[in-house]
Design an enzyme around this catalytic site. Structure first.
Site, mmCIF file in Angstrom:
data_model
loop_
_atom_site.group_PDB
_atom_site.id
_atom_site.type_symbol
_atom_site.label_atom_id
_atom_site.label_comp_id
_atom_site.label_asym_id
_atom_site.label_seq_id
_atom_site.Cartn_x
_atom_site.Cartn_y
_atom_site.Cartn_z
ATOM 1 C CB VAL A 279 -26.521 5.852 16.580
ATOM 2 C CG1 VAL A 279 -27.671 6.837 16.572
ATOM 3 C CG2 VAL A 279 -26.879 4.877 15.419
ATOM 4 C CB ALA A 280 -23.713 7.326 20.904
ATOM 5 C CB ILE A 282 -23.571 10.664 14.011
ATOM 6 C CG1 ILE A 282 -22.863 9.833 13.462
ATOM 7 C CG2 ILE A 282 -24.235 11.964 13.215
ATOM 8 C CD1 ILE A 282 -23.327 8.758 12.542
ATOM 9 C CD GLU A 284 -28.799 10.590 16.968
ATOM 10 O OE1 GLU A 284 -29.186 9.972 17.754
ATOM 11 O OE2 GLU A 284 -27.331 10.788 16.884
ATOM 12 C CG ASP A 326 -27.841 53.299 -2.241
ATOM 13 O OD1 ASP A 326 -27.047 53.814 -3.051
ATOM 14 O OD2 ASP A 326 -29.108 53.471 -2.516
ATOM 15 C CG ASP A 613 -32.977 52.187 -2.464
ATOM 16 O OD1 ASP A 613 -32.305 52.062 -3.347
ATOM 17 O OD2 ASP A 613 -33.049 53.319 -1.816
ATOM 18 C CG ASP A 617 -28.848 49.351 -5.073
ATOM 19 O OD1 ASP A 617 -27.737 49.830 -5.342
ATOM 20 O OD2 ASP A 617 -29.618 49.988 -4.330
ATOM 21 C CG ASN A 707 -26.864 10.017 21.802
ATOM 22 O OD1 ASN A 707 -26.207 10.273 22.448
ATOM 23 N ND2 ASN A 707 -26.851 9.539 20.446
ATOM 24 C CG ASP A 711 -27.278 14.258 21.533
ATOM 25 O OD1 ASP A 711 -26.700 14.758 22.376
ATOM 26 O OD2 ASP A 711 -27.169 13.639 20.468
#
Length: 897
Positions: A279-280, A282, A284, A326, A613, A617, A707, A711
């Site tokens: 888990v760490a 990744i 999350e 344009d 515009d 286009d 984490n 994180d």
């Protein structure tokens, strides 16, 4: 090709008498055959389908896996957070997609609700959905065209077609013209009128030749209806990263569990550790952090007049290296402006601004004739009528010859309207009991009907030399892409009828006008080119006009860098794609051409932004990597097909948005590299301890807590880091470039390695302080003693603090991959400083509050050890700053050599 058929032939083919129109019965039969005259859209996806489509992503799968794992180890809070992140992402995606796919709906709304048709010999008003091929349509000023029409009659008919052609002035229509070239551009089909365009002047009649999806607008709707949903560069990067991290997490779980089996450790404890570490491994919070960073970026961009409809578009902007723009309204001001006047022996440039100018005697007569011979109005900064006439009235205001004052003093008593054959318009005005004809139009036609000329206030014979003088001035203005108009007059003691007005005139002079470039755009184009971005002009306007504007703005250097739609058609697709890089201006192009141009640029690996515009286009806006619609002048169709809308219709805002996009991508990259460095540090600390036969330095709950504090806030703070002011001095990022390019991967590995090793060092130091050398194997009875358990708790606390604090301090160094923390300003990112302080305080609270300390398996440490762990924690920051110093030194030496 109805434009190449005579009216009689067209009417015969459609089996209709123009004087009677279709019968009610025949109209009903054709309605059943061809269907209602409305555009079709593809079926809408349900909200449930949209929701589940958002979950088809590797990173989302990994997050869901992480949620299952955290539920299994009874970390319910983390599981809830992960699931909330997944659901939040999906909801945001559904909202964005539901709003974004409205281009065809907008096209349907553009069709006019009522139409004047001749049926059963009578003119009646019907719903435009009931219009069928063969219907005779009656046109007058202010009425929308309900279908594609071959004109059968026209009188001074002008139609506003800018939404289809991009031209800034209405098109003059003539039913009598026959066009032979099958590749005639839409803008040149003067005997045709197209669905959803607007009659601005005159009147006419025509027979319907195409309805619904068979019209020019319908063709655009078909293009918009095609699925063309490509992943943005950011989505591709995150997808690749998600797969990598997913495999890594599984590999870590298996590896640690196998090693634990071999070493005969406590299998349940090692299972929990392996799962916690997976888990760490990744981040999350990554998906949520990226979404938050993009959302905050969208908010910032709205403050610089750029409204982003799709979050990934913010990042994609940062990698744009081609801007297809344009011309009308984006690069130019979308208003005709007189820039030169010419009377005999007097050529004058009209400066920009609103200052009142003093006219010469001849110039006064020239301006007066132009103003009196105009039907437009201009008051309080707003004009109505033909843009060319509005420009003439504004010129009158500059010379203090206002339309209201002149009309009051010189009442109009007669007129001869503009005619496309004569290319002239005349008015008869009363002046103190006498009368004067004022005529304006094409200079060559004026010279044919003039016998005298005005020179220094006197009327002189019109000699060949004077004619050459006018024609030379006209040619010079035309070469500068100016639209040229001439003026002449004739005095009379009595009222003159229309037939006698345009004879024996006195020529006064000419004016040259243009839709001028926006003042700020030139600097923005220079900035874009310095940033490695190539500006491209795509317009429906004429080639010479487009190239003149492009040269003035710095887009093109010569006419050799331009290409017309007709020339594109003559080139094979392979040749066009190969030579696309040689061109900077594309003129007189159709919607299909625009898509072809965008595709050709994309085929070379470019990230293409398309601005526009009009309805014309919309397909290219959709096919481009970034479609940018104009907020003020843009049609609903263009806005619906775009990724971003400019509220000020300004090219400069595009460049500012690209700068913001680059900074946002860099910030996301900082967050990702920071998270990976931190997670790698955690993996190394656990993996190496197992390989060394050490006790595990961190418990599962400690890993999850670290984490949580590293994180979240620090990663988000990096994501909203103030922009690098030098970001536009670098070339656009290669769209194929990974997150780990430019040494980022190396820095992530070095940072992670240092964090992991220092965590282990702190753990070893804590054990050693209590008399345990973990490099030597310890007997089982020793490891079960209370003293050993106390030492283990203390050592884990030191490792716990170092792992968290080193990550927090390391975030400071991640703000710029080259500049030092002092160069970019240590306190510039106040949110990051606050997150570091909060993180350290939370660590102190966990350690010092007894019930929290017991829950996390930690112990208060001495002041001396606090000094040691903080010193260890500063090492990754210091090493990264030293690496940056040597990188700068190496680059400086190379530059000097």
């Amino acid at each position: 090709m109805w434009f190449s058929k005579p009216t009689k032939e067209a009417l015969k083919e459609l089996n209709v008498d123009p004087s009677q129109g279709l019968s009610s019965g025949e109209a009903l039969t054709r309605l059943e055959k061809y269907g209602p005259n409305k555009l079709k859209g593809k079926p809408k996806k349900s909200l449930v389908t949209l929701f589940f489509s958002q979950l088809k992503d590797m990173l989302i799968y990994v997050l869901l896996g992480a949620a299952v794992i955290t539920i299994f180890i009874k970390e319910y809070a983390d599981a809830i957070i992960i699931l909330l992140v997944v659901i939040l992402n999906a909801v945001i995606g559904v909202i964005q997609e539901a709003k974004a796919e409205k281009a065809v709906e907008a096209l349907q709304k553009m069709t006019t609700p009522k139409s004047l048709v001749r049926r059963d010999g009578e003119v009646k008003e019907i719903n435009s959905e009931e219009v069928v091929p063969g219907d005779i349509i009656v046109l007058d000023a202010g009425r929308f065209i309900p279908a594609d029409i071959r004109l059968t009659e026209s009188a001074n008919l002008q139609i506003e077609e800018s939404a289809l052609t991009g031209e800034s002035v209405p098109s003059n229509k003539d039913s009598a013209v026959l066009l032979e070239d099958p590749k005639t551009p839409i803008g040149d089909k003067v005997n045709m009128a197209f669905m959803s365009t607007l009659v601005t002047y005159g009147r006419g009649e025509g027979v319907v030749v195409a309805t619904a999806m068979d019209t020019e607008i319908g063709k655009i709707a078909k293009i918009l209806d095609e699925d063309n949903d490509e992943l943005t560069p950011l989505q591709r990067r995150l997808d690749e990263l998600g797969k990598t991290l997913g495999y890594l997490a599984i590999g870590i779980c298996v590896l640690i569990f196998v090693i634990a089996l071999i070493q005969k450790r406590d299998l349940f404890e090692m299972f929990l550790t392996a799962i916690s570490l997976a888990v760490a491994a990744i981040p999350e919070g990554l998906a949520a952090i990226v979404a938050i960073v993009l959302a905050l970026g969208v908010t910032r961009m709205s403050k610089i007049n750029a409204i982003v409809k799709k979050l990934p578009a913010v990042e994609t902007l940062g990698s744009v290296n081609i801007i297809c723009s344009d011309k009308t309204g984006t690069l130019t001001q979308n208003k005709m402006t007189v820039v030169k006047t010419f009377t005999l022996n007097n050529l004058r440039d009209i400066p920009a601004g609103s200052d009142v100018l003093a006219p010469s005697p001849d110039e006064k007569e020239l301006v007066r004739s132009f103003v009196l011979c105009s039907d437009a109005t201009y008051e309080n900064g707003a004009g109505t009528g033909d843009p060319t006439e509005v420009a003439l009235i504004i010129m009158g205001d500059r010379f203090d010859l206002t339309k209201n004052a002149l009309n009051a003093a010189h009442k109009r008593v007669g007129e001869k309207p503009f005619d496309s054959d004569r290319k002239l318009m005349s008015t008869l005005n009363e002046e103190n009991g006498t009368y004067r004809v004022h005529t304006k139009g094409a200079i060559d036609n004026l010279l044919k009907i003039s016998s005298t000329a005005l020179l220094d206030g006197k009327v002189v014979p019109l000699t060949e030399e004077i004619k050459k003088s006018f024609l030379k001035a006209t040619e010079e203005m035309s070469d500068s892409a100016l639209r040229v108009l001439g003026a002449a007059y004739k005095d009379s003691d009595t009222v003159i009828d229309a037939e006698e007005m345009e004879k024996e005139l006195t020529i006064i002079g000419i004016v040259g006008m243009i839709d001028p470039p926006r003042l700020e755009v030139k600097d923005s184009i220079a900035e874009a080119k310095a940033a490695g971005i190539t500006p491209i002009m795509i317009t429906g306007d004429h080639k010479n006009t487009a190239v003149a504007i492009a040269k003035e703005l710095g887009i093109a250097d010569s006419i050799d860098q331009s290409l017309t739609g007709a020339e594109i058609d003559e080139m094979a697709d392979e040749v066009f794609s190969e030579k696309i890089k040689d061109y900077r201006v594309f003129a007189r192009v159709s919607p299909e051409h625009k898509v072809k141009i965008v595709r050709a640029f994309k085929a070379h690996g470019n990230i293409v932004s398309m601005t526009g515009d009009g309805v014309n286009d919309a397909p290219s806006l959709k096919y481009a990597d970034i479609g940018v619609a104009m907020g003020i002048t843009g049609t609903d169709v263009a806005k619906g097909a775009s990724d971003m809308i400019l509220t000020d219709d300004n090219f400069t805002t595009i460049v500012n948005a690209i700068e913001e996009g680059r900074n946002i991508y860099n910030n996301i990259k900082k967050s990702v590299i920071f998270l990976l460095s931190c997670n790698l540090g955690e993996v190394i600390s656990i993996l190496f301890s197992i390989l060394f036969f050490w006790p595990v330095p961190l418990a599962a709950t400690q890993l999850l807590w670290i984490n949580l504090i590293t994180d979240s806030l620090p990663a988000i703070a990096l994501g909203v880091d103030p922009g690098d002011k030098d970001v536009m001095k670098r070339k656009p990022r290669d769209p194929k470039q990974s997150f780990f390019a430019e040494g980022s991967g190396t820095r992530a590995v070095i940072g992670g390695f240092l964090i992991g090793i220092l965590t282990l060092t702190a753990f070893y130091f804590g054990m050693y302080e209590h008399g345990y050398n973990i490099f030597t194997s310890l007997a089982k009875e020793v490891t079960k003693s209370s003293d050993y358990q106390t030492a283990l708790t203390y050592a884990r606390t030191m490792a716990f603090v170092v792992l968290a604090a080193s990550q927090l301090f390391y975030s400071l160094s991640m703000r710029n991959h080259e500049k030092s923390i002092f160069k970019i300003g240590l306190l510039k990112n106040k949110l990051l400083i606050a997150s570091i302080i909060i993180g350290l305080l939370l660590q102190e609270l966990v350690i010092s509050i007894p019930f929290l300390a017991e829950a996390f398996g930690v112990h208060n440490i001495s002041l001396k050890d606090w000094g040691i762990v903080l010193l260890f924690s500063l090492v990754p920051l210091t090493v990264n700053e030293l690496i940056k110093f040597f990188v700068r030194l190496t680059r400086k030496t190379a530059d000097n050599n």
